[in-house]
Design a protein around this motif. Structure first.
Motif, PDB file in Angstrom:
ATOM      1  N   THR A 110      -5.375  -7.098 -12.360  1.00  0.00           N
ATOM      2  CA  THR A 110      -4.254  -7.004 -11.421  1.00  0.00           C
ATOM      3  C   THR A 110      -2.940  -6.924 -12.198  1.00  0.00           C
ATOM      4  OG1 THR A 110      -4.115  -9.414 -11.280  1.00  0.00           O
ATOM      5  CG2 THR A 110      -5.491  -8.288  -9.647  1.00  0.00           C
ATOM      6  N   THR A 165      -7.861  -0.313  -2.877  1.00  0.00           N
ATOM      7  CA  THR A 165      -6.611  -0.948  -3.292  1.00  0.00           C
ATOM      8  C   THR A 165      -6.458  -2.265  -2.544  1.00  0.00           C
ATOM      9  OG1 THR A 165      -5.566   1.172  -3.731  1.00  0.00           O
ATOM     10  CG2 THR A 165      -4.109  -0.721  -3.431  1.00  0.00           C
ATOM     11  N   ARG A 166      -6.194  -3.309  -3.271  1.00  0.00           N
ATOM     12  CA  ARG A 166      -6.010  -4.631  -2.661  1.00  0.00           C
ATOM     13  C   ARG A 166      -4.890  -5.364  -3.373  1.00  0.00           C
ATOM     14  NH1 ARG A 166     -10.547  -6.541   0.184  1.00  0.00           N
ATOM     15  NH2 ARG A 166      -9.106  -8.103   0.961  1.00  0.00           N
ATOM     16  N   ARG A 167      -4.433  -6.411  -2.745  1.00  0.00           N
ATOM     17  CA  ARG A 167      -3.511  -7.338  -3.380  1.00  0.00           C
ATOM     18  C   ARG A 167      -4.098  -8.737  -3.231  1.00  0.00           C
ATOM     19  NH1 ARG A 167       2.764  -7.794  -1.802  1.00  0.00           N
ATOM     20  NH2 ARG A 167       1.887  -8.404   0.198  1.00  0.00           N
ATOM     21  N   ALA A 181     -10.133   5.559  -3.038  1.00  0.00           N
ATOM     22  CA  ALA A 181      -9.742   4.458  -3.914  1.00  0.00           C
ATOM     23  C   ALA A 181      -9.696   3.163  -3.121  1.00  0.00           C
ATOM     24  CB  ALA A 181      -8.375   4.723  -4.545  1.00  0.00           C
ATOM     25  N   CYS A 183      -1.681  -6.800  -7.539  1.00  0.00           N
ATOM     26  CA  CYS A 183      -2.307  -5.606  -6.975  1.00  0.00           C
ATOM     27  C   CYS A 183      -3.261  -4.973  -7.984  1.00  0.00           C
ATOM     28  CB  CYS A 183      -1.254  -4.592  -6.557  1.00  0.00           C
ATOM     29  SG  CYS A 183      -0.192  -5.169  -5.213  1.00  0.00           S
ATOM     30  N   THR A 219      -6.012  -1.289  -8.206  1.00  0.00           N
ATOM     31  CA  THR A 219      -6.581  -0.087  -7.604  1.00  0.00           C
ATOM     32  C   THR A 219      -7.783   0.339  -8.433  1.00  0.00           C
ATOM     33  OG1 THR A 219      -4.449   0.674  -6.744  1.00  0.00           O
ATOM     34  CG2 THR A 219      -6.185   2.325  -6.973  1.00  0.00           C
ATOM     35  N   THR A 263     -11.007   3.214  -8.410  1.00  0.00           N
ATOM     36  CA  THR A 263     -11.526   4.444  -7.813  1.00  0.00           C
ATOM     37  C   THR A 263     -13.020   4.546  -8.080  1.00  0.00           C
ATOM     38  OG1 THR A 263      -9.407   5.526  -8.182  1.00  0.00           O
ATOM     39  CG2 THR A 263     -11.302   6.947  -7.747  1.00  0.00           C
ATOM     40  N   ASP A 315      -9.528   6.908   1.949  1.00  0.00           N
ATOM     41  CA  ASP A 315      -8.455   6.048   1.443  1.00  0.00           C
ATOM     42  C   ASP A 315      -7.885   5.251   2.606  1.00  0.00           C
ATOM     43  OD1 ASP A 315      -6.964   5.020  -0.497  1.00  0.00           O
ATOM     44  OD2 ASP A 315      -5.713   6.776  -0.837  1.00  0.00           O
ATOM     45  N   ARG A 331       0.825  -1.205   0.000  1.00  0.00           N
ATOM     46  CA  ARG A 331       0.000   0.000   0.000  1.00  0.00           C
ATOM     47  C   ARG A 331       0.864   1.262   0.000  1.00  0.00           C
ATOM     48  NH1 ARG A 331      -3.326   2.828  -2.087  1.00  0.00           N
ATOM     49  NH2 ARG A 331      -4.744   4.084  -0.841  1.00  0.00           N
ATOM     50  N   ASP A 377       2.057   1.921  -3.455  1.00  0.00           N
ATOM     51  CA  ASP A 377       1.026   2.499  -4.308  1.00  0.00           C
ATOM     52  C   ASP A 377       0.782   3.964  -3.977  1.00  0.00           C
ATOM     53  OD1 ASP A 377       0.715   0.063  -5.561  1.00  0.00           O
ATOM     54  OD2 ASP A 377      -0.875  -0.597  -4.215  1.00  0.00           O
TER      55      ASP A 377
END
Length: 839
Positions: free
Chosen positions: A757, A727-729, A725, A762, A764, A766, A798, A660, A663
Motif C-alpha cells: 500500500t 483497487t482498495r484502501r 483491476a 491504497c 491496485t 491487476t 473495473d 477511486r 486513482d
C-alpha cells in the motif's frame, strides 16, 4: 446607449466603460505600460543620439538607428523581475550587440563566409534561449547586431565610433527604466486586481444582457451563453496571472499576505461563477415573482458598476426577508460571498502584516513571462525530456531538447532563406532571413510556427496596402513622419499579444515611413519586402513540418497528461483532507496548479479546434470544453471540501469514491482509459449522498459531476480495460491508513500479484483475467494492532469497492494457498462479516 439595467450612458459612464474595457483587455495594464515605456525610451534616445551627433560632428543616421534598437530592446525585452537583474541584463546588451557587429565586419569582405556566418549566428542566438530569459534577449541583440552591420554596410574602421552612441543609449535607458520610470511589482499586482474586478463587471454585463428580455427562443441566446463562458475563462486567466504575480519579488510584503490574496481571489472567482448560475436559475424559474427577478438584475448591475456596498445591501435584504424563496436565497448568499472576499482582497493589498513562520513558503502556480502567462514551451519541453516525455514518435532523437531542436530548425530555415532571398534580391535577402528566423521565436509546435509565419505574411500584405497610399499623403515632413513611426511602434507593442498580424501591420507601416524619411521608398521596394517575407515564412513552415517537428497532437497529449496529473494531485489533497481533516494541504494552491495546466491545454489545443486552422473542428472543440468543465468542477470541489465542517466520520462510500476517482484520473493520465462503467460506478456510489439534504451532499455532487465529466472526456475504454483491476484502501480500526502487503491469489492457489500500500493505504492489483480471487492483506510489523484480512472478490470489470476497515488484533488469519488443490478454493478465516462479490 441603453444598458440592460436601464442606465443611460453619460460622459462619466462612458469613461468608466472605457477604463473597464482597457483594464479587462489588458490585465495589470502590462501591455500599455510596456508599449508606452518603449516609445518613450525610443523617442528620448533618438533625441540624445541626435544631440551627440551634432556635438561630435558625425553623421546621425547610424547612431540614431543603434540608439533606437537598443532603447527598444532594453525597454521591452528585459524580462528580469528585479531591478538588479534588469541592470545586469542591460549591461550585457551592448556587449552582445558589439560582438555581433564585430563578427559581421570580420567576415564582410567574403560574401559566402558572411552568409554562412549569418546561419551560425542564428543557431547560437536560438541555442542561448536554453539559459533563460536573459540570454533569450542577449541572443536577439547579438543577432540584431550582426544584421544591422550588414544592413547599414558598416566598415571595420567605424566600429570604435559606435561605442559612444551605444553607451549613451544603454546609460539613458538604465536611468529611465530603473530610476525615473521603474516597474513596481506591487503596483502591477494592484492593477491586476483592478483588471480582475473589470472582468467581473464584464461577466455581469454579459449575464444581464442574456437575461434582459427573457426570450428563451432568441437565436442569439447561444452566442450570449458562449460569451459568458468566454468571460468566465478570461476571469480564470486573470486570477491565474494574479497568482503568478504574487510570486514576484516585492509584490506583497510576505508569504502570509500572498496566501490571503490567493484565497480571496479564488473565493471571488467561484462566487462570481455561482452568482451567474444562480441568476440564470432564478430568472428562468417561472415560479419566481417580479420582485426577486428585479433583485437579481440589481445584483448584476451592482457588480457591473463595481458598487460593492449596493451589492451587499441588496443581498442582505434578500437574506433577511422571510418570504425569499430558496433560489433567491442562494443568489443572495453568493452575492454576499463575493462582496466579502472583494473587501478582503481590497483591504489586504495595502496591508503589511507580519509573516507567520509556521506557514510554508508561498509558491505561485505559474511563472509569468513579461507580465503574461507563459506560452506552450514548458509543456513542449517535457515532450522531449527523456524522463517525462510522452514517448511520441517525434522523440526519435530523445536527447535533443526543445531549444536544440529549434536552433537546428532555425539554422536550416535561415540557410534556405539566404539562398532563396539572395536569388530574389542580393541586397534585401535579409527580409526572408528575418521571416524564417522569427517564425521560431515564441513558438514550440508546428501549428504555432505555421500560424506565426502566415500571420507575418498577412500583416505585411495589409501593411503594404496601407503604406502605399499613406506615405505619399504624409510626405517627408520629419516631425510628422517621426510621429507616425512612434505611433506605429506603440501600436505594434501594445497589440502584439492580441494579434501578431496586427503587430506586423504596424511594423510594415513604420518601415514605409522610415524608407520615406531616407528617400528610398518605392512601391517596388514594398512589394519586394512582401515577396521576401512570404518566401521566408514558407521556408520556416516547411522546415517546421519536415525537420525535427513537434506535432501539435503530441503536445496536446502531453498537455492533457499534465492536466489530468494536476487533477489527480488535487484529488489526492482532497483525499488527505477527508481522511485526516485539518488544513495541512492548501486546496486553493492545488486548484491554481490545475488552472495553470488548463491554460497550457487550452493554448496548445486551440489549433485543434480548427480544421487547417479555418473550419471548426467539433472533436477539438469538445475536448477543450471538457478541459474547462473538469477544471470548473475541480475548483468547486476544492472550495466545498475547504469549507465543509468535518463530521465525526465520513461515509465509507464518499471516501472510497474520492480515492477511486483519484486513482482513475491518475491511470487515465498515464494512458490507461477507465473501463466501461468505472466512472459511472463512482457516481452511482455517491448518488445516495448527493440526493440527501446533509452537509456532505454538495461535496458528493461535485465529486459525481467531476466523474461524469471525466467519463465524457475519456469515452469508452481502450485495450487496457480487458484486464480489470482490483483497487482498495485499507484502514485501521481507528480509520488511519495501514501500511500492508497485499497478495492476490487465483482459485488454483497460485500467487498472481503482490504489492504494498502507499502512504494513503491504497493499493491496485491487476489480475491476469476476470474471475474470482482471494485478496490477502497483511499489515507490516509496527503498523498498529490491526489483524490480517482476506476475502474473495469476483472481478468482472473495473469496479468501486468501499474502504476496507481491519479489525483489531488478536484475530488471526489462516491461509495456506500453496496447499490448495485445483478442485477447491483455499480456506481462509475471513474477518469481515460478508465477502464482497462485485459484478
Amino acid at each position: 446607449m441603453q444598458l440592460p439595467s436601464g442606465d443611460v450612458m453619460t460622459g462619466r459612464t462612458w469613461w468608466q466603460a472605457f477604463r473597464d474595457r482597457a483594464l479587462a483587455s489588458d490585465p495589470g495594464l502590462v501591455r500599455l505600460i510596456s508599449a508606452g515605456r518603449a516609445v518613450l525610451a525610443i523617442a528620448t534616445a533618438l533625441g540624445l543620439e541626435l544631440l551627440l551627433a551634432e556635438v561630435t560632428g558625425r553623421p546621425p543616421l547610424i547612431p540614431l538607428m543603434l540608439g533606437a534598437v537598443l532603447a527598444m530592446l532594453s525597454a521591452f525585452g528585459v524580462l528580469d523581475p528585479t531591478r538588479g537583474g534588469q541592470a545586469v541584463t542591460m549591461c550585457f546588451l551592448p556587449l552582445f550587440l558589439l560582438a555581433g557587429m564585430a563578427l559581421a565586419l570580420a567576415v564582410d569582405r567574403n560574401r559566402p563566409l558572411s552568409l554562412a556566418t549569418f546561419v551560425l549566428v542564428v543557431f547560437v542566438a536560438v541555442l542561448l534561449r536554453r539559459f533563460g530569459p536573459r540570454f533569450f534577449t542577449c541572443g536577439m541583440v547579438g543577432f540584431m547586431g550582426y544584421f544591422f552591420a550588414l544592413f547599414l554596410g558598416l566598415r571595420p574602421e567605424q566600429l570604435p565610433d559606435l561605442l559612444p552612441p551605444v553607451v549613451l543609449a544603454i546609460a539613458w535607458v538604465l536611468l529611465l527604466t530603473l530610476v525615473l520610470l521603474p516597474i513596481r511589482n506591487d503596483r502591477v499586482l494592484r492593477r491586476m486586481i483592478w483588471s480582475f474586478e473589470a472582468r467581473l463587471a464584464a461577466l455581469a454585463e454579459a449575464t444581464a444582457r442574456l437575461h434582459a428580455d427573457g426570450d428563451r427562443d432568441d437565436p442569439d441566446r447561444d452566442d450570449a451563453q458562449r460569451r459568458i463562458r468566454s468571460r468566465l475563462v478570461q476571469l480564470n486567466e486573470t486570477a491565474l496571472m494574479i497568482d503568478g504575480q504574487l510570486g514576484t519579488p516585492s509584490a506583497v510584503s510576505d508569504d502570509a499576505m500572498a496566501r490571503t490574496l490567493r484565497r480571496a481571489v479564488f473565493d471571488g472567482e467561484l462566487a462570481a461563477g455561482a452568482l451567474v448560475d444562480a441568476v440564470a436559475r432564478l430568472v428562468d424559474d417561472p415560479a419566481a415573482d417580479a420582485t426577486h427577478r428585479q433583485a437579481a438584475v440589481d445584483l448584476l448591475d451592482a457588480v457591473r458598476h463595481r458598487d460593492w456596498d449596493r451589492l451587499h445591501a441588496v443581498a442582505d435584504a434578500l437574506t433577511h426577508d422571510d418570504g425569499t424563496p430558496v433560489r433567491a436565497r442562494r443568489l443572495a448568499a453568493d452575492a454576499l460571498v463575493l462582496a466579502a472576499v472583494r473587501a478582503e482582497w481590497a483591504g489586504t493589498a495595502g496591508t503589511d502584516d507580519p509573516a507567520d513562520g509556521s506557514e510554508p513558503e508561498f509558491a505561485p502556480a505559474v511563472e509569468l513571462f513579461a507580465g503574461a502567462l507563459p506560452g506552450s514551451a514548458p509543456t513542449v519541453q517535457r515532450v522531449h525530456d527523456p524522463d517525462t516525455g510522452t514517448g511520441a514518435p517525434e522523440r526519435r532523437f530523445p536527447r535533443l531538447s526543445l531549444n536544440t531542436r529549434q536552433a537546428i530548425q532555425a539554422a536550416l530555415a535561415t540557410a534556405a532563406a539566404v539562398a532563396v532571398g539572395d536569388a530574389l534580391s542580393s541586397q534585401r535577402y535579409y527580409w526572408a532571413v528575418l521571416a524564417a528566423f522569427i517564425a521560431f521565436t515564441g513558438t514550440a509546435t508546428v501549428a504555432e510556427t505555421v500560424r506565426k509565419a502566415v500571420h507575418r505574411t498577412v500583416g505585411t500584405l495589409v501593411g503594404l496596402l496601407a503604406a502605399i497610399p499613406l506615405v505619399p499623403l504624409i510626405g517627408t515632413n520629419v516631425a510628422v513622419v517621426i510621429t507616425v513611426i512612434l505611433a506605429s511602434v506603440f501600436g505594434a507593442f501594445y497589440l502584439f499579444r492580441v494579434s501578431y498580424a496586427v503587430m506586423i501591420f504596424f511594423i510594415t507601416l513604420m518601415l514605409g515611413e522610415l524608407y520615406a524619411l531616407l528617400g528610398s521608398f518605392t512601391v517596388d521596394l514594398m512589394i519586394l519586402r512582401l515577396t521576401e517575407t512570404a518566401a521566408g515564412g514558407a521556408i520556416g513552415c516547411l522546415v517546421a513540418v519536415l525537420v525535427l517537428p513537434t506535432r501539435t497532437l503530441t503536445a496536446d497529449r502531453e498537455a492533457r497528461r499534465a492536466l489530468l496529473t494536476a487533477l489527480a494531485d488535487l484529488l489526492d489533497a482532497v483525499d488527505l483532507r477527508l481522511r485526516r481533516g485539518g488544513h495541512e494541504t492548501d486546496l486553493a494552491a492545488s486548484a491554481r496548479a490545475l488552472d495553470a495546466a488548463l491554460h497550457q491545454a487550452l493554448l496548445i489545443g486551440r489549433p485543434l479546434g480548427r480544421t487547417w486552422m479555418v473550419a471548426p473542428n467539433p472533436w477539438g472543440v469538445r475536448r477543450l470544453t471538457s478541459y474547462t468543465a473538469l477544471a470548473h468542477h475541480a475548483r468547486h470541489l476544492a472550495r466545498t471540501v475547504d469549507a465543509a465542517a468535518r463530521p465525526s466520520e465520513y461515509p465509507a462510500a464518499l471516501t472510497a469514491a474520492c480515492a477511486r476517482l483519484r486513482d482513475l484520473v491518475a491511470a487515465t493520465a498515464h494512458g490507461r482509459a477507465p473501463a466501461p462503467g468505472a466512472l459511472t460506478a463512482v457516481a452511482d456510489l455517491l448518488a445516495p449522498i448527493s440526493g440527501s439534504a446533509g452537509e456532505l451532499a454538495p461535496l458528493a455532487r461535485e465529486v459525481g459531476l467531476l466523474a461524469a465529466e471525466l467519463d465524457t472526456l475519456t469515452g469508452s475504454a481502450g485495450e487496457d480495460s480487458r484486464v480489470p483491476a482490483v483497487t482498495r484502501r485499507i484502514q485501521s480500526p481507528g480509520r488511519e491508513p495501514v501500511s500492508a502487503t497485499v497478495t492476490l491469489v487465483d482459485p488454483t492457489g497460485r500467487q498472481v500479484a503482490r504489492t504494498d500500500t502507499d502512504e494513503r493505504g491504497c493499493f491496485t492489483i491487476t489480475p491476469e483475467a476476470p474471475g474470482t480471487y482471494l485478496v490477502v492483506a497483511s499489515p507490516r510489523p509496527g503498523t498498529g494492532s490491526a489483524a490480517p484480512h482476506g476475502e474473495y472478490v469476483r472481478v468482472d470489470r473495473d469496479v468501486v469497492l468501499p474502504d476496507l476497515v481491519l479489525r483489531p488484533a488478536p484475530i488471526t488469519v489462516t491461509a495456506q494457498p500453496a496447499t490448495v488443490s485445483r478442485s477447491r478454493r483455499p480456506s481462509c478465516a475471513i474477518t469481515s462479516s460478508r465477502s464482497h462479490v462485485i459484478r
